[in-house]
Design a protein around this motif. Structure first.
Motif, PDB file in Angstrom:
ATOM      1  N   ARG A 106      -6.679   1.500  -7.642  1.00  0.00           N
ATOM      2  CA  ARG A 106      -5.514   1.173  -8.453  1.00  0.00           C
ATOM      3  C   ARG A 106      -5.945   0.628  -9.804  1.00  0.00           C
ATOM      4  O   ARG A 106      -7.007   0.021  -9.935  1.00  0.00           O
ATOM      5  N   ALA A 137       0.846  -1.193   0.000  1.00  0.00           N
ATOM      6  CA  ALA A 137       0.000   0.000   0.000  1.00  0.00           C
ATOM      7  C   ALA A 137       0.884   1.247   0.000  1.00  0.00           C
ATOM      8  O   ALA A 137       2.077   1.174   0.308  1.00  0.00           O
ATOM      9  N   ASP A 196       2.658   3.654  -7.993  1.00  0.00           N
ATOM     10  CA  ASP A 196       1.356   3.544  -7.322  1.00  0.00           C
ATOM     11  C   ASP A 196       0.245   3.114  -8.263  1.00  0.00           C
ATOM     12  O   ASP A 196      -0.841   3.682  -8.284  1.00  0.00           O
ATOM     13  N   ARG A 209     -12.185  -5.220  -1.768  1.00  0.00           N
ATOM     14  CA  ARG A 209     -11.093  -4.334  -1.377  1.00  0.00           C
ATOM     15  C   ARG A 209     -10.398  -3.736  -2.598  1.00  0.00           C
ATOM     16  O   ARG A 209      -9.968  -2.575  -2.592  1.00  0.00           O
ATOM     17  N   TRP A 268      -9.169   0.033   4.393  1.00  0.00           N
ATOM     18  CA  TRP A 268      -8.307  -0.073   3.221  1.00  0.00           C
ATOM     19  C   TRP A 268      -8.475   1.121   2.292  1.00  0.00           C
ATOM     20  O   TRP A 268      -7.501   1.585   1.685  1.00  0.00           O
ATOM     21  N   ALA A 269      -9.689   1.662   2.200  1.00  0.00           N
ATOM     22  CA  ALA A 269      -9.888   2.848   1.381  1.00  0.00           C
ATOM     23  C   ALA A 269      -9.021   3.992   1.898  1.00  0.00           C
ATOM     24  O   ALA A 269      -8.365   4.693   1.131  1.00  0.00           O
ATOM     25  N   TRP A 329      -4.438  -4.730 -11.270  1.00  0.00           N
ATOM     26  CA  TRP A 329      -4.755  -5.689 -10.208  1.00  0.00           C
ATOM     27  C   TRP A 329      -3.884  -6.929 -10.368  1.00  0.00           C
ATOM     28  O   TRP A 329      -3.815  -7.513 -11.456  1.00  0.00           O
ATOM     29  N   THR A 343      -9.279   0.476  -3.675  1.00  0.00           N
ATOM     30  CA  THR A 343      -7.900   0.965  -3.728  1.00  0.00           C
ATOM     31  C   THR A 343      -7.735   2.027  -4.790  1.00  0.00           C
ATOM     32  O   THR A 343      -6.794   2.819  -4.725  1.00  0.00           O
ATOM     33  N   ALA A 352      -2.434  -2.960  -7.249  1.00  0.00           N
ATOM     34  CA  ALA A 352      -3.058  -3.454  -6.023  1.00  0.00           C
ATOM     35  C   ALA A 352      -2.930  -4.977  -6.034  1.00  0.00           C
ATOM     36  O   ALA A 352      -3.192  -5.608  -7.062  1.00  0.00           O
ATOM     37  N   PHE A 380      -5.296   3.550   1.235  1.00  0.00           N
ATOM     38  CA  PHE A 380      -4.958   3.860  -0.146  1.00  0.00           C
ATOM     39  C   PHE A 380      -5.334   5.289  -0.514  1.00  0.00           C
ATOM     40  O   PHE A 380      -5.402   5.640  -1.679  1.00  0.00           O
TER      41      PHE A 380
END
Ligand code: HEM
Ligand code: ATP
Ligand code: ATP
Ligand code: MG
Ligand code: MG
Lengths: 241, 211, 47, 218, 218, 211
Positions: free
Chosen positions: F138, E83, F65, F132, F89-90, F141, F136, F68, F93
């Motif tokens: 992202r 993360a 970045d 999840r 988790w939100a 994946w 994120t 995920a 991230f």
């Protein structure tokens, strides 16, 4: 109708709901009455006004032991007869017992300061109370650590049994280890050494009050546990479907 | 000869019945596959039959010391070698060390016998867990998802092992989502036995007593 | 006011501490009970 | 049964098995005490019996969660419960294995630590005897606590909390033996009590522990 | 980061989270000491500072494996490492959460335990101050030890073994503060040293712990 | 736009190379499925790309970045509710709490939002683990066996989520043994890249340095 009928949650809720106000009122009257009466007693020629602490100290100490015994009985009923309400009653009683132990310890410590010149002394009576407190804490911690109610009831029941044996064993071990300062049981039936009546009757009232207070709290807390269980049961059922 | 007979069985998980009214019987040489969606109660049923938890209602009858149970977790000690792991279970089940070689060969583990279990891949670990069944000497195998993480070749090999076991008068009760290629096995779908929620006269636990 | 002598502090602390502890457990019991009842009612209504 | 015992002992000696860690912990604790209370003989001698026993108790305590947790995690415990061995026997064997890997090394190392804490030489045989008689009770009580908490995520601290009060009678009599011996008295009476407690615990606790284990396995 | 801290604190207060267990353990330990060394004030008073600090240290020690092990087991640690937060920050936050759930309650409860062990009243403020300054170092060093042992099955005893020697300087200065205060002396010098150690540890250890964690995750 | 490009990559597990010479690239809107027998090194490869372990050789290029990662373990806290887990988790991230509702709806978890994760079934937990990914924010994946323990309906739902992600310019790299029903995804079989054992100029660890 047998007493076991009341272990049925619905009946228990109905009955306890009906008697709770009366028990609570009686508890309030007796506790407040006993303590106020005790507070107004004259000073002792030896202990001065500190005798007044006895009206808190002795009932709390008595209840601390009795509540553990009640938990033991409730646990046995659960383990043998599988009455769910009695397991919840044992769970509900534990925090009350812990608070009673704490009151006995605290008032004893406060009393010890003028009488023995120290807050804390490793006297056998005091020490066994500390051990009892530890058992209460362990019991409560085990209940709260286990997610599954059935396992939690079984395991805390076993712990209560084993703990009772070891609480007794510790009591004898502690007596062997150190002879104490603490007074003996002056409420004993043996005549002669009895506490003067001026103190005895308010003490009786206060003891009754503490007992009723425990009963009221036990009812309220058991009702809380039943409601929590019911909520969990409804959620579990909903989740399964 | 009947190795397992189950009558009107109800089993509970988390204090609630999962399935109820389940009944079947398994004779020597038979295999039964339990099916059903996730969470229906296959694992719970198998654990109950294996004796790990009490049934809520119903009867389970089987000869004494007949069953061997194998679950998701294989009960392997990663610090022990493959052979040592098997030898331990053989001794616990009162067998001698003679069967170990056969078991290793049957699951294609002979080459790995002296390797610590911790250095095996997931599939090899699983094969070792299944090889354990062969050293127990038990006739009724109770298997929970036996082929998880096995690749195609290993699944076929496991099918052959099961067939040999049945041919020797054994029986097998299995829960699985995948196809094991065992055409002769009966299938029992548990969906029909899903328990109806609600309060019971004889509650399975707190969740039923207070529902 | 009643005469407590030189031990006034001791006696009052004892009564004070015990009162606090008792009030604490009473309050906790009642609050938890009310919370449980509300949660249950909410569940029965919506669930 | 024997297979289980040998397996547990072999595992204890393999990498990460923890054989000897209890002794090392005991050593460190005995080394910490002088830092805590000061290095003078006069300060150490009176507390030596108590500190040695408390050290043994804590060293034992810290390794308790190994008794069942590993076997629970990898599924061995389920399989053992369905194997043709009584669960009470499994519990007893596990407790014995724990005692051999922690209690026994402590007994062997105790004289050395006695010297570190200036325990009078005359008391050393009694220290050994008391540990020899007392530590089996610690292991067995620990097995009970471990059986109670086996399903819990990280039950470590809770386990200590549950078990420590159960250790109190053993601790009292154990230290009393050493203290009396150090003071030149007769330690026979507490020794008798200690032996009685150990006998009681060893005879009854396997049943309580097995019952707890059954609950946690279902 | 803040999300992580609040999550850890929330988790600690949920069922089985272990908030308050350290205090309970501390209480038990303080109760054991008199059983070990005898109940007389004369026996207890001189060792009280040392025992209180050793008790705090052990209570802290026993909860160390919670710092990373749970997050490692359920995979959170892998996900946190991928993360967009620096791993050093994660380590620091975890140590802070550990301190809030164990160190801070110990500080709050210390006066009570001082009474149990007959610590002179004048020393109590210094006991509190020394614990307040010293326990953050214990948590941070513990986080380092936990990071070293995170992948190991039941690293508990090994963790204690690794961390205890690191605790010795903190223990020495911490008890010295209380001992001097109890004897009516001036505890300012050891307090300075203690603060220095804590500052050093808090500034540097997150990097060492994060490095160890990276190794254990790969 | 290229979200991931891997060139001549070698990855090691236990100090020994598992696969080597792996190369591929993933652009926005693409999905790649890794296949291969048990133990070939799929998990190792994914962990390396996710940055959890260093590669032994080769290059991995991706925008900062962007990735995920989701593995076997879902990183759920059983004592927190479904929504609390996602919210955590939100926030980690850097997202806001707005996406949580969408994510819950996408994985059919909206009804369970306030339930502790510990009370979920295995399949529901898995769905939460996949939800999840949605919070994120992202684009790439990296998924290791995402459909383990999902039943048929949930697998289809997950396929739809992946397709929506690709349509929005995302990309996905997955290892799986099962069929996900993603016809548009490319497949890379790692069997061809199995590392040849032996001593190397650039050893992956002690085991290779001393081989
Ligand atoms: C923390 C300290 C103390 C604890 C845990 C404690 C505990 C107890 C217990 C358990 C009892 C009930 C005994 C029975 O009913 O047989 C009791 C009674 C009593 N305690 Fe304490 N005590 C403490 C300190 C003190 C102190 C300092 C005094 C006064 C100097 C004191 C005076 C009494 C008296 C007068 C009774 C009534 C005895 C009787 O009439 O039965 N206690 N205490
Ligand atoms: N610890 C628990 N507490 C409460 N409920 C649980 C617990 N464990 C499982 N359950 C519930 O019990 C039910 C039956 O679970 P079980 O594991 O037997 O299912 P299964 O048919 O084996 O599923 P799968 O196909 O995933 O293996 C599930 O609905 C699950 O949600
Ligand atoms: N801790 C370890 N020590 C040594 N070797 C290991 C370790 N873990 C895994 N291995 C080996 O590394 C190789 C690659 O493992 P990896 O988990 O990447 O395989 P995989 O392709 O993901 O397999 P699966 O299909 O089972 O998930 C395997 O051959 C395995 O035996
Ligand atoms: Mg299952
Ligand atoms: Mg993999």
């Amino acid at each position: 109708m047998s007493i076991w009928e009341y272990a049925n949650p619905v009946k228990f809720m109905r009955l306890s709901g009906a008697i709770l106000p009366w028990v609570a009122a009686a508890a309030a009257i007796c506790t407040v009455g006993g303590l106020v009466w005790g507070f107004l007693t004259p000073q002792d020629y030896r202990q001065g006004s500190t005798v007044k602490i006895v009206f808190l100290h002795v009932p709390a100490a008595m209840m601390a032991i009795n509540i553990w015994v009640m938990m033991l009985i409730a646990s046995l009923i659960w383990l043998i007869r599988r009455h769910h309400v009695s397991a919840l009653a044992a769970k509900a009683a534990a925090p009350v017992g812990a608070v009673m132990t704490l009151i006995a310890l605290a008032t004893g410590a406060i009393w010890g300061q003028p009488m023995w010149g120290t807050w804390w002394e490793w006297d056998p009576r005091l020490t066994s109370f500390l051990v009892l407190f530890l058992f209460y804490v362990g019991y409560i911690a085990l209940w709260s650590a286990i997610d599954d109610a059935d396992s939690a009831a079984d395991l805390t029941g076993v712990l209560c049994l084993v703990g009772s044996v070891f609480a007794l064993l510790s009591r004898y071990a502690v007596l062997f280890w150190n002879q104490g300062l603490h007074q003996g049981a002056s409420l004993s039936v043996a005549p002669g050494e009895r506490m003067s009546a001026v103190y005895r009757y308010p003490l009786y009232l206060s003891m009754l009050g503490f007992f009723l207070l425990f009963l009221a709290l036990l009812l309220v807390r058991t009702r809380t546990e039943i409601r929590r269980r019911r909520l969990a049961a409804l959620q579990a059922r909903e989740m399964r479907t | 000869m009947t190795l397992l007979s189950v009558h009107d069985l109800a089993v509970a998980r988390g204090g609630i019945r999962a399935v109820e009214g389940v009944g079947f019987s398994l004779s020597a040489g038979q295999a039964l596959i339990l099916r059903g969606p996730n969470g229906i109660g296959k694992t719970t049923l198998l654990r109950t039959i294996a004796g790990l938890q009490p049934p809520v209602a119903g009867q389970i009858a089987m000869p004494e010391d007949a069953a061997a149970y194998a679950a998701h977790a294989d009960g392997l000690k990663l610090a022990l070698t493959v052979a040592e792991n098997l030898r331990f279970w053989a001794r616990v089940f009162g067998g001698d060390d003679g069967g170990i070689g056969t078991a290793l060969a049957a699951m294609d583990l002979a080459a790995l016998a002296d390797r610590p279990a911790g250095f095996l891949s997931a599939g090899q670990k699983r094969r070792l867990g299944l090889a354990r069944l062969l050293v127990t000497g038990r006739r009724l195998w109770i298997l929970d998802e036996p082929t998880v993480s096995l690749d195609g070749a290993s699944v076929a090999r496991f099918g052959a092992v099961i067939r040999a076991h049945l041919a020797q008068g054994g029986a097998a009760l299995m829960a699985t989502h995948l196809d094991l290629g065992l055409a002769e096995a009966r299938v029992l779908d548990l969906t029909a036995f899903r328990a109806v929620p609600g309060r019971r006269a004889e509650p399975a636990g707190f969740n039923e007593a207070f529902a | 006011m009643i005469e407590l002598g030189k031990y006034a502090g001791t006696v009052l602390t004892a009564y004070g501490v015990s009162g606090l502890l008792l009030a604490g457990i009473i309050w906790h019991s009642i609050a938890a009970n009310a919370r449980a009842r509300r949660a249950l009612e909410k569940q029965v209504k919506h669930g | 049964m024997l297979a289980l015992l040998t397996r547990d002992l072999v595992l204890a000696t393999r990498a990460g098995g923890g054989f000897g860690l209890a002794v090392a912990f005991f050593l460190i604790l005995c080394a910490l005490v002088p830092f805590g209370v000061g290095p003078q003989t006069a300060a150490l001698r009176p507390i030596a019996p108590g500190m040695l026993w408390i050290g043994a108790l804590l060293a034992c305590l810290l390794s308790l969660d190994r008794i069942f947790a590993l076997d629970h995690e990898d599924g061995s415990l389920d399989l053992l419960a369905t194997a043709p061995v009584p669960l009470e026997g499994v519990v007893a064997v596990k407790a014995i294995a724990h005692w051999i890997t922690t209690g026994l090394p402590l007994v062997a190392a105790a004289p050395l630590f006695g010297v570190l804490l200036h325990l009078p030489g005359a008391a050393t045989p009694w220290l050994i005897a008391s540990l020899l008689v007392g530590t089996p009770a610690l292991s067995m009580l620990g097995a009970f606590g471990a059986a109670l908490t086996v399903g819990l995520r990280r039950g470590g601290l809770l386990l200590s909390l549950l078990v420590l009060p159960l250790y109190i009678p053993t601790l009292i009599f154990g230290t009393d033996i050493v203290r009396r011996a150090a003071a030149g008295g007769d330690p026979a009476t507490p020794m008798l009590f200690l032996a009685g407690i150990t006998a009681l615990v060893v005879a009854l606790m396997p049943f309580a522990a097995a019952a707890a284990l059954r609950v946690n396995l279902r």
